[in-house]
Design a protein around this motif. Structure first.
Motif, short mmCIF file in Angstrom:
data_model
loop_
_atom_site.label_atom_id
_atom_site.label_comp_id
_atom_site.label_asym_id
_atom_site.label_seq_id
_atom_site.Cartn_x
_atom_site.Cartn_y
_atom_site.Cartn_z
N ALA A 1 25.89 0.53 35.52
CA ALA A 1 25.84 1.47 34.39
C ALA A 1 24.73 2.50 34.57
O ALA A 1 23.70 2.23 35.20
CB ALA A 1 25.63 0.71 33.07
N ASN A 2 24.95 3.67 34.01
CA ASN A 2 23.94 4.71 33.89
C ASN A 2 23.85 5.13 32.44
O ASN A 2 24.73 4.82 31.63
CB ASN A 2 24.28 5.93 34.76
CG ASN A 2 23.61 5.90 36.13
OD1 ASN A 2 22.80 5.02 36.42
ND2 ASN A 2 23.95 6.85 36.98
N TYR A 3 22.79 5.85 32.15
CA TYR A 3 22.57 6.37 30.80
C TYR A 3 22.98 7.83 30.73
O TYR A 3 22.84 8.58 31.70
CB TYR A 3 21.09 6.22 30.44
CG TYR A 3 20.66 6.93 29.18
CD1 TYR A 3 21.11 6.53 27.93
CD2 TYR A 3 19.79 8.02 29.25
CE1 TYR A 3 20.72 7.18 26.79
CE2 TYR A 3 19.38 8.68 28.11
CZ TYR A 3 19.85 8.26 26.88
OH TYR A 3 19.46 8.92 25.74
N SER A 4 23.50 8.26 29.59
CA SER A 4 23.91 9.65 29.40
C SER A 4 23.31 10.14 28.09
O SER A 4 23.41 9.47 27.06
CB SER A 4 25.43 9.74 29.37
OG SER A 4 25.87 11.08 29.32
N LEU A 5 22.69 11.33 28.13
CA LEU A 5 21.99 11.89 26.97
C LEU A 5 22.73 13.11 26.45
O LEU A 5 23.18 13.95 27.23
CB LEU A 5 20.56 12.26 27.36
CG LEU A 5 19.64 12.78 26.25
CD1 LEU A 5 19.37 11.68 25.23
CD2 LEU A 5 18.32 13.27 26.84
N GLY A 6 22.84 13.22 25.12
CA GLY A 6 23.61 14.30 24.53
C GLY A 6 22.83 15.53 24.15
O GLY A 6 23.41 16.52 23.68
N SER A 7 21.51 15.52 24.31
CA SER A 7 20.70 16.67 23.91
C SER A 7 19.36 16.61 24.64
O SER A 7 19.18 15.81 25.55
CB SER A 7 20.51 16.69 22.40
OG SER A 7 20.01 17.93 21.95
N VAL A 8 18.43 17.48 24.27
CA VAL A 8 17.01 17.48 24.66
C VAL A 8 16.74 17.91 26.10
O VAL A 8 16.00 18.87 26.33
CB VAL A 8 16.35 16.10 24.40
CG1 VAL A 8 14.88 16.12 24.80
CG2 VAL A 8 16.51 15.70 22.94
N LEU A 9 17.32 17.22 27.10
CA LEU A 9 16.93 17.48 28.48
C LEU A 9 17.55 18.77 29.01
O LEU A 9 18.56 19.25 28.52
CB LEU A 9 17.29 16.29 29.37
CG LEU A 9 16.50 15.01 29.11
CD1 LEU A 9 16.92 13.90 30.08
CD2 LEU A 9 14.99 15.24 29.21
N ASN A 10 16.93 19.30 30.07
CA ASN A 10 17.32 20.60 30.61
C ASN A 10 18.79 20.66 31.02
O ASN A 10 19.48 21.64 30.75
CB ASN A 10 16.45 20.95 31.83
CG ASN A 10 14.99 21.12 31.49
OD1 ASN A 10 14.57 20.90 30.36
ND2 ASN A 10 14.20 21.50 32.48
N HIS A 11 19.28 19.60 31.71
CA HIS A 11 20.65 19.66 32.21
C HIS A 11 21.67 19.67 31.09
O HIS A 11 22.76 20.22 31.23
CB HIS A 11 20.92 18.50 33.18
CG HIS A 11 20.97 17.14 32.54
ND1 HIS A 11 19.85 16.36 32.35
CD2 HIS A 11 22.01 16.42 32.03
CE1 HIS A 11 20.19 15.22 31.78
NE2 HIS A 11 21.49 15.22 31.58
#
Length: 450
Positions: free
Chosen positions: A223-233
């Motif tokens: 598994a990996n983590y996925s972010l929906g906001s905040v970070l540059n990418h």
């Protein structure tokens, strides 16, 4: 007949994402290791992100090509329409021209698939089988569930408890796409169990949910983590929106004097505003930019610009941003997507440098603006975007008072079809403006480790 809709052909879908970092007149502060307080490199993210996402996170390239498979999926709903809000203009009796970009036409009903699809794509290409994430109102969670389904991946979502209870149909939508959904804090992770032991009645927060999702991903081999906001990418991927909007404003023969977006973590505002902001930085345009947040979670307007953790448990590197403190639990307002203790480092720096204005509103005035918009324009907005609508109305009324034309553009980032419980409470006069006192905000900010 006067033109209301400004539509682009699918062939005009952007071929690259725009990276504002390349044109910033200042350098962003690097993430820090929480133990040593020394800058950390990309390797610090390798446990939860694939190589290509990390490369984009630290990139200074101006344009990053969009993979053709991602563009093909984008074409299911992109390019999205831009509307001239003529009926709202007439209702307000304002000389201002109001435009809105409508992202609610995506399958999950918001702007969030713009980054969910490429994140799922890059993880699948790296051999990852499952993605974990957090979600507030559920727009991000449903978007990642949608993207994972298209990529043949599993998805685990930790949904902030107050939103899990307020918005059951967003949970059902995620489950329909095949995701596992847990109310956060949960018994599934050590971070969740610790919070529940301290406060069994907690409403939860995005910071807590992030801790759970990161812990889940870091402890799982597949598994990996996925972010929906905040970070540059994440903000990078969202710029397909603003690039389209610039073409549509040119079709309308106008250019915005004011660009507005609601702000929680920064992806909605950044994706819409950053391509326009480049015109200020590079070509001398004079557009104003307004990021709007809830006064019950006044990160940009009352937070401290300093280093802090992105999550409640302190598992992430420390980011330089406006923050209310990683242990701050915002009031349980219905704009769940804006209940975040921090904000994007890029957006925070832009506010700190005076290139973007920050504004905050209580809950009830934003719902009043949303109901007004629905009654004259027909679209029922999500509670988050009601903040942008309130600011757009205020700008239009200010133009009326000044007797001047003003071109206003805002991002209508999602529909409110799953938020009818909130509208029901507002229409019944039962919606409360949940606020913190100045003293409570000061006490929260004083606990920030930076």
């Amino acid at each position: 007949m006067e033109q209301t809709k400004f539509l682009l052909d699918e062939r005009e879908l952007p071929e690259s994402w725009y990276n504002l970092v390349a044109d910033l007149p200042f350098a962003l502060d690097p993430p820090l290791d929480p133990a040593t307080r020394k800058p950390v490199g990309p390797e610090a993210l390798a446990a939860i992100f694939p190589e290509e996402i990390i490369r984009q996170e630290v990139s200074t390239e101006r344009y990053i090509p969009i993979p053709e498979e991602v563009r093909e999926i984008y074409s299911l709903w992109r390019p999205t329409p831009m509307f001239r809000a003529r009926r709202l203009e007439r209702y307000l009796d304002t000389p201002a021209h109001i435009y809105y970009k409508y992202e609610g036409v995506s399958a999950p009903g918001s702007h969030k698939p713009n980054t969910a699809v490429p994140q799922a794509y890059y993880n699948r290409e790296a051999g990852v089988k499952r993605l974990t994430t957090e979600t507030g109102a559920g727009q991000w969670g449903s978007s990642l569930a949608f993207a994972c389904r298209l990529m043949g991946m599993e998805c685990t979502v930790y949904m902030v408890r107050v939103s899990y209870e307020q918005k059951p149909y967003r949970r059902v939508m995620m489950q329909t796409y095949g995701a596992e959904v847990y109310p956060s804090p949960s018994e599934k992770t050590g971070a969740g169990r610790r919070v529940l032991q301290e406060d069994p009645q907690t409403t939860g927060s995005l910071g807590i949910a992030i801790s759970e999702a990161v812990e889940d991903a870091a402890s799982s081999e597949d598994a990996n983590y996925s972010l929906g906001s905040v970070l540059n990418h994440v903000l990078l991927h969202q710029t397909v929106n603003g690039q389209e909007a610039m073409k549509q404003m040119e079709m309308a023969g106008e250019w915005p004097d004011v660009v507005i977006g609601c702000a929680g973590g920064g992806s909605n505002f950044g994706g819409f505003a950053f391509p326009f902001l480049r015109e200020n930085l590079v070509n001398g345009k004079k557009t104003r930019f307004i990021a709007v947040e809830p006064s019950s979670c006044p990160t940009l307007t009352k937070g401290r610009f300093t280093y802090d953790f992105g999550d409640e448990a302190g598992m992430t590197p420390m980011l330089k941003m406006y923050t209310l403190g990683h242990d701050f639990v915002p009031a349980g307002i219905h704009a769940g997507g804006l209940r975040y203790h921090g904000d994007s480092p890029i957006l925070s720096a832009l506010v700190h440098e005076g290139l973007v204005e920050a504004r905050a509103y209580p809950q009830n005035p934003t719902f009043e603006a949303g109901v007004t918009f629905a009654r004259v324009e027909g679209i029922l907005p999500a509670p988050e975007v009601n903040h942008a609508i309130k600011a757009a109305i205020d700008e239009a009324l200010a133009a009326k008072e000044a007797g001047e034309e003003r071109v206003i553009a805002f991002n209508l980032c999602g529909h409110g079809h799953f938020d009818l419980g909130a509208y029901e409470r507002y229409l019944a006069g039962e919606l409360v403006d949940l606020e913190y006192s100045e003293e409570e905000i000061e006490q929260a900010v004083a606990r920030i480790p930076g």
